[in-house]
Design an enzyme around this catalytic site. Structure first.
Site, PDB file in Angstrom:
ATOM      1  CB  SER A 127     -12.741-103.932   2.487  1.00  0.00           C
ATOM      2  OG  SER A 127     -13.159-102.589   2.551  1.00  0.00           O
ATOM      3  NE  ARG A 134     -13.855 -94.734   6.826  1.00  0.00           N
ATOM      4  CZ  ARG A 134     -12.628 -95.222   6.640  1.00  0.00           C
ATOM      5  NH1 ARG A 134     -12.462 -96.422   6.097  1.00  0.00           N
ATOM      6  NH2 ARG A 134     -11.563 -94.506   6.942  1.00  0.00           N
ATOM      7  CE  LYS A 192     -11.555-100.856   8.929  1.00  0.00           C
ATOM      8  NZ  LYS A 192     -11.864-101.556   7.665  1.00  0.00           N
TER       9      LYS A 192
END
Length: 204
Positions: free
Chosen positions: A104, A35, A133
């Site tokens: 998600s 990511r 995040k």
């Protein structure tokens, strides 16, 4: 497939992504997600092509976050997308049936919108608030995790601010895995931290 400790790389950590992945693999982690929200697709493909052989050599699973073109270009084992990354059925059609697709899920209402036979697993959370995040949805806690895991149409993986102390409660919800970022990437000793998580999960 995705199970156990699932490491999501951290482009902002002090150690390089390759160092993070090598240490996690040495510790026994077998699910890796690449990511990076700011890298170019070209850079992501280059990184993926370096990391994927390391993961596959050990029989692991290599997932790319968000970037459909990157996942297809490097022949990743899977793709993980968020709620705002596009139509799930269309993405499944584009990547084919053989690639793992993760989604998600932040709220029970999201489950009803999942097309049948499109998603292989869902990442449920954030369980706790997480600095990796900053724009995450409100934390759902273990009650929210349990509710979604019980109603999910596929396998579930917990994510969001999780560490060693969370292994037992996550396992009790029925999740097949626990995704972690900073608990590994920002530990003083990445390999030891990952090994501790793997050991605790295997004992849960």
């Amino acid at each position: 497939m995705i199970q156990g400790i699932y490491f999501v790389t951290d482009a902002e950590a002090d150690q390089s992504v390759e160092t993070q992945v090598r240490a996690a693999l040495k510790a026994g982690v077998r699910a890796i997600q690449l990511r990076d929200k700011t890298a170019t697709d070209a850079d992501m493909v280059s990184t993926a092509k370096n990391l994927q052989p390391l993961v596959r050599k050990l029989g692991g699973t290599f997932i790319v976050n968000d970037r459909i073109d990157v996942a297809l270009s490097c022949g990743a084992d899977g793709l993980h997308i968020g709620q705002g990354d596009g139509d799930v059925a269309s993405i499944r059609a584009r990547i084919g049936q053989d690639m793992i697709l993760g989604l998600s899920v932040e709220h029970p209402d999201h489950l009803a919108a999942i097309p049948p036979d499109c998603v292989d697993y869902i990442g449920v959370g954030p369980v706790h608030a997480t600095s990796t995040k900053p724009d995450h949805a409100p934390p759902i806690g273990f009650d929210g995790l349990s509710q979604i895991a019980a109603a999910a149409p596929c396998l579930t993986v917990a994510i969001g601010g999780l560490g060693t102390a969370d292994v037992q409660p996550v396992h009790k919800t029925g999740c097949v895995g626990m995704a972690v970022v900073s608990a590994i990437s920002r530990a003083a000793n990445i390999q030891d931290a990952a090994a501790n998580l793997v050991t605790n999960w295997s004992k849960a």
